[in-house]
Design a protein around this motif. Structure first.
Motif, PDB file in Angstrom:
ATOM      1  N   MET A   1      55.183  29.110  38.708  1.00 33.54           N
ATOM      2  CA  MET A   1      55.022  29.980  37.549  1.00 33.54           C
ATOM      3  C   MET A   1      56.375  30.586  37.173  1.00 33.54           C
ATOM      4  O   MET A   1      57.309  30.568  37.957  1.00 33.54           O
ATOM      5  CB  MET A   1      54.003  31.076  37.844  1.00 33.54           C
ATOM      6  CG  MET A   1      52.598  30.704  37.389  1.00 33.54           C
ATOM      7  SD  MET A   1      51.446  32.075  37.181  1.00 33.54           S
ATOM      8  CE  MET A   1      51.128  32.560  38.855  1.00 33.54           C
ATOM      9  N   TRP A   2      56.422  31.157  36.025  1.00 28.41           N
ATOM     10  CA  TRP A   2      57.647  31.748  35.491  1.00 28.41           C
ATOM     11  C   TRP A   2      58.101  32.962  36.309  1.00 28.41           C
ATOM     12  O   TRP A   2      57.292  33.679  36.880  1.00 28.41           O
ATOM     13  CB  TRP A   2      57.436  32.143  34.028  1.00 28.41           C
ATOM     14  CG  TRP A   2      56.123  32.797  33.768  1.00 28.41           C
ATOM     15  CD1 TRP A   2      54.908  32.181  33.694  1.00 28.41           C
ATOM     16  CD2 TRP A   2      55.875  34.190  33.583  1.00 28.41           C
ATOM     17  NE1 TRP A   2      53.934  33.114  33.464  1.00 28.41           N
ATOM     18  CE2 TRP A   2      54.489  34.347  33.384  1.00 28.41           C
ATOM     19  CE3 TRP A   2      56.684  35.328  33.546  1.00 28.41           C
ATOM     20  CZ2 TRP A   2      53.891  35.587  33.169  1.00 28.41           C
ATOM     21  CZ3 TRP A   2      56.103  36.564  33.323  1.00 28.41           C
ATOM     22  CH2 TRP A   2      54.713  36.673  33.147  1.00 28.41           C
ATOM     23  N   SER A   3      59.410  33.131  36.325  1.00 32.62           N
ATOM     24  CA  SER A   3      59.987  34.262  37.025  1.00 32.62           C
ATOM     25  C   SER A   3      59.760  35.535  36.200  1.00 32.62           C
ATOM     26  O   SER A   3      59.972  35.544  34.987  1.00 32.62           O
ATOM     27  CB  SER A   3      61.481  34.019  37.208  1.00 32.62           C
ATOM     28  OG  SER A   3      62.092  35.132  37.769  1.00 32.62           O
ATOM     29  N   ILE A   4      59.332  36.586  36.855  1.00 32.27           N
ATOM     30  CA  ILE A   4      58.995  37.803  36.115  1.00 32.27           C
ATOM     31  C   ILE A   4      60.235  38.665  35.920  1.00 32.27           C
ATOM     32  O   ILE A   4      60.871  39.078  36.894  1.00 32.27           O
ATOM     33  CB  ILE A   4      57.897  38.594  36.856  1.00 32.27           C
ATOM     34  CG1 ILE A   4      56.623  37.753  36.890  1.00 32.27           C
ATOM     35  CG2 ILE A   4      57.656  39.945  36.189  1.00 32.27           C
ATOM     36  CD1 ILE A   4      55.508  38.337  37.690  1.00 32.27           C
ATOM     37  N   PRO A   5      60.603  38.924  34.666  1.00 33.68           N
ATOM     38  CA  PRO A   5      61.815  39.684  34.384  1.00 33.68           C
ATOM     39  C   PRO A   5      61.556  41.179  34.478  1.00 33.68           C
ATOM     40  O   PRO A   5      61.431  41.879  33.466  1.00 33.68           O
ATOM     41  CB  PRO A   5      62.148  39.265  32.943  1.00 33.68           C
ATOM     42  CG  PRO A   5      60.809  38.972  32.342  1.00 33.68           C
ATOM     43  CD  PRO A   5      59.918  38.487  33.434  1.00 33.68           C
ATOM     44  N   GLY A   6      61.479  41.688  35.687  1.00 38.72           N
ATOM     45  CA  GLY A   6      61.177  43.104  35.828  1.00 38.72           C
ATOM     46  C   GLY A   6      61.503  43.598  37.223  1.00 38.72           C
ATOM     47  O   GLY A   6      62.042  42.868  38.042  1.00 38.72           O
ATOM     48  N   ARG A   7      61.152  44.856  37.451  1.00 39.09           N
ATOM     49  CA  ARG A   7      61.467  45.489  38.723  1.00 39.09           C
ATOM     50  C   ARG A   7      60.202  45.551  39.580  1.00 39.09           C
ATOM     51  O   ARG A   7      59.184  46.095  39.142  1.00 39.09           O
ATOM     52  CB  ARG A   7      61.974  46.911  38.423  1.00 39.09           C
ATOM     53  CG  ARG A   7      62.261  47.764  39.631  1.00 39.09           C
ATOM     54  CD  ARG A   7      63.009  49.022  39.209  1.00 39.09           C
ATOM     55  NE  ARG A   7      62.347  49.736  38.108  1.00 39.09           N
ATOM     56  CZ  ARG A   7      61.416  50.673  38.277  1.00 39.09           C
ATOM     57  NH1 ARG A   7      61.021  51.005  39.479  1.00 39.09           N
ATOM     58  NH2 ARG A   7      60.880  51.285  37.230  1.00 39.09           N
ATOM     59  N   PRO A   8      60.247  44.982  40.792  1.00 35.84           N
ATOM     60  CA  PRO A   8      59.065  45.053  41.653  1.00 35.84           C
ATOM     61  C   PRO A   8      58.715  46.503  41.968  1.00 35.84           C
ATOM     62  O   PRO A   8      59.601  47.333  42.169  1.00 35.84           O
ATOM     63  CB  PRO A   8      59.500  44.316  42.920  1.00 35.84           C
ATOM     64  CG  PRO A   8      60.656  43.476  42.502  1.00 35.84           C
ATOM     65  CD  PRO A   8      61.342  44.223  41.410  1.00 35.84           C
ATOM     66  N   ILE A   9      57.454  46.787  41.981  1.00 35.24           N
ATOM     67  CA  ILE A   9      57.007  48.151  42.264  1.00 35.24           C
ATOM     68  C   ILE A   9      55.861  48.117  43.268  1.00 35.24           C
ATOM     69  O   ILE A   9      55.215  47.089  43.464  1.00 35.24           O
ATOM     70  CB  ILE A   9      56.513  48.856  40.984  1.00 35.24           C
ATOM     71  CG1 ILE A   9      55.465  47.961  40.299  1.00 35.24           C
ATOM     72  CG2 ILE A   9      57.662  49.175  40.059  1.00 35.24           C
ATOM     73  CD1 ILE A   9      54.648  48.688  39.312  1.00 35.24           C
ATOM     74  N   LYS A  10      55.637  49.257  43.890  1.00 37.52           N
ATOM     75  CA  LYS A  10      54.488  49.374  44.772  1.00 37.52           C
ATOM     76  C   LYS A  10      53.312  49.899  43.959  1.00 37.52           C
ATOM     77  O   LYS A  10      53.478  50.751  43.093  1.00 37.52           O
ATOM     78  CB  LYS A  10      54.799  50.333  45.924  1.00 37.52           C
ATOM     79  CG  LYS A  10      55.795  49.761  46.905  1.00 37.52           C
ATOM     80  CD  LYS A  10      55.978  50.673  48.089  1.00 37.52           C
ATOM     81  CE  LYS A  10      56.928  50.046  49.100  1.00 37.52           C
ATOM     82  NZ  LYS A  10      57.171  50.933  50.247  1.00 37.52           N
ATOM     83  N   PHE A  11      52.151  49.397  44.242  1.00 37.39           N
ATOM     84  CA  PHE A  11      50.975  49.815  43.502  1.00 37.39           C
ATOM     85  C   PHE A  11      49.948  50.406  44.457  1.00 37.39           C
ATOM     86  O   PHE A  11      48.854  49.905  44.609  1.00 37.39           O
ATOM     87  CB  PHE A  11      50.376  48.628  42.727  1.00 37.39           C
ATOM     88  CG  PHE A  11      50.558  48.767  41.251  1.00 37.39           C
ATOM     89  CD1 PHE A  11      51.689  48.273  40.624  1.00 37.39           C
ATOM     90  CD2 PHE A  11      49.618  49.438  40.484  1.00 37.39           C
ATOM     91  CE1 PHE A  11      51.868  48.423  39.273  1.00 37.39           C
ATOM     92  CE2 PHE A  11      49.793  49.597  39.123  1.00 37.39           C
ATOM     93  CZ  PHE A  11      50.929  49.090  38.509  1.00 37.39           C
ATOM     94  N   GLU A  12      50.346  51.492  45.098  1.00 36.30           N
ATOM     95  CA  GLU A  12      49.473  52.059  46.122  1.00 36.30           C
ATOM     96  C   GLU A  12      48.212  52.677  45.525  1.00 36.30           C
ATOM     97  O   GLU A  12      47.207  52.824  46.214  1.00 36.30           O
ATOM     98  CB  GLU A  12      50.253  53.086  46.944  1.00 36.30           C
ATOM     99  CG  GLU A  12      51.369  52.427  47.759  1.00 36.30           C
ATOM    100  CD  GLU A  12      52.281  53.424  48.419  1.00 36.30           C
ATOM    101  OE1 GLU A  12      52.239  54.599  48.027  1.00 36.30           O
ATOM    102  OE2 GLU A  12      53.055  53.018  49.303  1.00 36.30           O
ATOM    103  N   HIS A  13      48.274  53.058  44.250  1.00 35.15           N
ATOM    104  CA  HIS A  13      47.097  53.671  43.627  1.00 35.15           C
ATOM    105  C   HIS A  13      46.187  52.618  42.998  1.00 35.15           C
ATOM    106  O   HIS A  13      45.218  52.932  42.348  1.00 35.15           O
ATOM    107  CB  HIS A  13      47.536  54.678  42.566  1.00 35.15           C
ATOM    108  CG  HIS A  13      48.312  54.080  41.433  1.00 35.15           C
ATOM    109  ND1 HIS A  13      49.510  53.461  41.617  1.00 35.15           N
ATOM    110  CD2 HIS A  13      48.050  54.008  40.113  1.00 35.15           C
ATOM    111  CE1 HIS A  13      49.974  53.032  40.455  1.00 35.15           C
ATOM    112  NE2 HIS A  13      49.104  53.344  39.530  1.00 35.15           N
TER     113      HIS A  13
END
Lengths: 122, 130
Positions: free
Chosen positions: B1-13
């Motif tokens: 799949m395509w590379s995501i142009p963004g900043r990885p984040i944690k999604f604890e909520h």
């Protein structure tokens, strides 16, 4: 003709009707292949959704709805395949708005072969 | 799949993408609202998938925006064009595996709804309501 043994008991429901009439589906390849007609159940995908709907394939009764689907979700495929369903292909039920129909194909049906007419969306 | 142009984040909520209201279904929910663990409303829009994962564009949403989207007063693209936009990757059980903070304009054009496309085709043939 029968449905696969590993479908949920009572699926499809009694109110589904013998398949009949023209339907449209977005496909990724021209001519369409088996991969274009795999259900979530076939692929083991979307396990958290309705178990009986997972065994069916979404189709539209009107071409304009398939065109809209492409504009909303371009990665679903850029070809519209038209098929003519008959009772020996399975059963259908309208399961959404406005012409969204779920088609539960019989196990023996060559699904892609029912959709020989393919048109690229420009 | 395509590379995501963004900043990885944690999604604890946000542990799972469980649809609250399915707005569009085709081989499963494609566009729907969901709640995070703090009962905040989000909109999710399918954008791509592979055999083991599904990607959605997700944005914080509101009842007002939902009404506008359902009534055809706002296109899908406009609904997703919010100050905070994420791409979420979920497994086939609906569990969120990864998330990225992105700019909508940085995403590949063919993962976005075409400009002007409304939630339902029937809305595109009707005069604006509401």
């Amino acid at each position: 003709m029968n449905f696969p043994d590993d479908w949920p008991v009572g699926c499809p429901s009694q109110d589904a009707e013998p398949a009949q009439g023209e339907v449209y589906r977005l496909v990724k390849t021209n001519p369409p292949g088996p991969q274009d007609f795999k259900t979530n159940h076939d692929m083991g995908t979307r396990k958290n959704t309705d178990p009986c709907l997972r065994c069916g394939l979404s189709v539209f009764r009107q071409k304009v709805d398939a065109e809209h689907l492409y504009r909303a979700y371009p990665r679903l495929g850029k070809f519209i395949a038209k098929g003519m369903l008959k009772p020996e292909h399975g059963v259908t039920k309208q399961t959404g708005r406005p012409t969204h129909t779920t088609w539960w194909p019989y196990e023996q049906v060559d699904r892609a072969a029912i959709f020989p007419d393919v048109e690229e969306i420009i | 799949m395509w590379s995501i142009p963004g900043r990885p984040i944690k999604f604890e909520h946000l542990k799972a993408l469980q649809p609250l209201q399915v707005l569009y279904d085709f081989d499963g929910p494609r566009t729907f609202t969901f709640l995070d663990q703090e009962n905040e409303l989000y909109l999710a829009h399918w954008c791509d998938e592979e055999s083991d994962r599904v990607r959605y564009i997700a944005v914080p949403f509101s009842e007002g925006l939902l009404t506008r989207l359902e009534h055809g007063q706002m296109s899908l693209r406009e609904a997703l064009d919010q100050p905070r936009v994420w791409v979420l990757e979920v497994d086939q059980e609906g569990q969120v595996q990864s998330g990225w903070r992105v700019n909508l304009s940085d995403l590949p054009e063919d993962v976005l709804p075409r400009p002007g496309t409304l939630l339902l085709p029937s809305l595109e043939n009707e005069p604006l309501s509401g």
